[in-house]
Design an enzyme around this catalytic site. Sequence first.
Site, short mmCIF file in Angstrom:
data_model
loop_
_atom_site.label_atom_id
_atom_site.label_comp_id
_atom_site.label_asym_id
_atom_site.label_seq_id
_atom_site.Cartn_x
_atom_site.Cartn_y
_atom_site.Cartn_z
CE LYS A 84 37.26 45.30 47.27
NZ LYS A 84 38.14 45.58 48.37
CB CYS A 134 41.04 40.97 47.72
SG CYS A 134 40.64 40.85 49.47
N1 SAJ Z 1 51.81 41.07 45.16
C1 SAJ Z 1 52.82 40.86 44.24
N2 SAJ Z 1 53.48 41.93 43.73
C2 SAJ Z 1 53.17 43.22 44.10
C3 SAJ Z 1 52.13 43.43 45.02
C4 SAJ Z 1 51.46 42.33 45.54
O1 SAJ Z 1 53.14 39.71 43.90
O2 SAJ Z 1 53.81 44.14 43.60
C5 SAJ Z 1 51.07 39.92 45.72
C6 SAJ Z 1 51.25 39.76 47.21
O3 SAJ Z 1 52.42 39.07 47.52
C7 SAJ Z 1 50.00 38.98 47.56
C8 SAJ Z 1 48.97 39.53 46.60
O4 SAJ Z 1 49.70 40.14 45.55
O5 SAJ Z 1 50.17 37.61 47.33
C9 SAJ Z 1 48.02 40.56 47.19
O6 SAJ Z 1 48.70 41.40 48.10
P1 SAJ Z 1 48.42 42.96 48.30
O7 SAJ Z 1 49.19 43.39 49.47
O8 SAJ Z 1 48.70 43.71 47.05
O9 SAJ Z 1 46.84 43.07 48.51
P2 SAJ Z 1 45.80 42.36 49.53
O10 SAJ Z 1 45.17 41.18 48.82
O11 SAJ Z 1 46.36 42.12 50.86
O12 SAJ Z 1 44.70 43.54 49.65
C10 SAJ Z 1 44.08 44.02 48.48
C11 SAJ Z 1 44.24 45.55 48.44
N3 SAJ Z 1 43.84 46.05 47.13
C12 SAJ Z 1 44.64 46.90 46.42
O13 SAJ Z 1 45.74 47.24 46.78
C13 SAJ Z 1 44.08 47.39 45.11
C14 SAJ Z 1 43.40 46.18 49.54
O14 SAJ Z 1 43.44 47.59 49.45
C15 SAJ Z 1 41.94 45.69 49.40
O15 SAJ Z 1 41.12 46.25 50.42
C16 SAJ Z 1 41.94 44.19 49.57
O16 SAJ Z 1 42.71 43.64 48.49
C17 SAJ Z 1 40.50 43.72 49.53
O17 SAJ Z 1 39.92 43.46 50.60
O18 SAJ Z 1 39.91 43.70 48.44
#
Ligand code: SAJ
Length: 439
Positions: free
Chosen positions: A223, A277
């Site tokens: 995780k 996360c």
């Molecule tokens: N972000 C970027 N660039 C990207 C992707 C994301 O800047 O290319 C930023 C987003 O804008 C945001 C942050 O990263 O600020 C996180 O966004 P996200 O959509 O990637 O992820 P979360 O935090 O909403 O959810 C994550 C997910 N983990 C992964 O994709 C590995 C989700 O599957 C997990 O269940 C969740 O964390 C968790 O609960 O841990």
Amino acid sequence: MSEELRMREHGTPKVCVVGLGYIGLPTAAVIARSGIEVLGLDVSEKIVETINRGEIHIEEVDLDGLVQAVVRSGALRASTRIEPAEIFIVAVPTPFAKDGRHTPDLSYVMAAARSVATVLKPGDIVILESTSPVGTTKALRDAIAAVRPELKLPGLALGEPEIAIAYCPERVLPGRILQELIDNDRSIGGITPACAEKAGQFYKRFVRGECVATDARSAEMTKLVENAYRDVNIAFANELSIVADAMGMDVWEVIRLANRHPRVNILNPGPGVGGHCIAVDPWFIVHGAEGETPLIQTARGVNDGKIRHVIARASELAEAHPGEKVACLGLAFKANIDDFRESPARLVAATLARKFGERVRIVEPYAKELPIEYGGTGARLVELEAALASCGVLVVLVDHDVFRRVPLAARADKLVYDTRGIWPDQPAARQARALRKAG
Ligand code: SAJ
């Protein structure tokens, strides 16, 4: 006794979900929908009352209708008091301790373990879902053992354990939780292989994805690794964007081209990494191996540094155009959600509001009012159309669909700092990097 045998003898098991937050409540509702009786446990009277009215205290797509339906049907009930059940799912927060060193605070997990311990009986299954540092599942078991020394617990007692204990992390994406709870594969980490087997049989009742058995430590680490992997890769994209800024180049164009390589897939730069996360979980790995994690720690530094970079660049733009109003587009931590906690966009916009006061307009279609830190700054929450009509500088902080759809005609004459790359057709001379190039 096998899970199936117990089902046949006693009918459907009762499930108790401890912690009714962003993971616990959707999980409780999805299990209840599969025909299982669910008790949701929370320390907050207010949350319990809200859920028992069939309402919800968090935002998640389609969750309101589902909770209403399962509460009405009697399948889901919330309480502040633990009750006997056959399966316990612990989904409580694991924040940082307040020591400023990113130390995980496991007090909620341990409190949940002690509470569950009071009603455990032979044959029960205890599952930890909270994101946790490696070793937490065994610590949870030890907390149970301290309350109920007579119970035969896995890895502690000789012979067949009476309780199964496993770690099964959630990996759902906010905004798609109900779908991903069912469709995603699950890692099921048992303290013993038999624990994993029993927990896996339970998940298979409502999960369509594959339930893959492993040991508890591997599941805990998996995780953390998933989110750290993402953080490191976003850091690479964010660093590229800072390099491109310094060189007056379009990072989006470079990434688009590079990603045409069959083995390259660069993620999207943004104003920093937000949410609960990805910016948090890497520290749980660092906590367990501080000297062995230079890359993970650097990635955290790069992503936090990107927030400061965006503040500096947006400030330069506002200072270079003192006659113009500045619109900050978005406060949420990512696109198309109304979650403003741990959001780089919110931090950037609030800093600009403090610096430039009445010149600043905030557009956030998912907010009814501005968060508390905007009080007294003079910045105002306005509709998108009003911002486009009155502001000469646009700072794109969130890639909400409504922002993506703004036609070129409505922004071609604006100076744009697009931290999300949503407007590739914006004339180069009207983008923030033009200022740098010229200067
Ligand atoms: N972000 C970027 N660039 C990207 C992707 C994301 O800047 O290319 C930023 C987003 O804008 C945001 C942050 O990263 O600020 C996180 O966004 P996200 O959509 O990637 O992820 P979360 O935090 O909403 O959810 C994550 C997910 N983990 C992964 O994709 C590995 C989700 O599957 C997990 O269940 C969740 O964390 C968790 O609960 O841990």
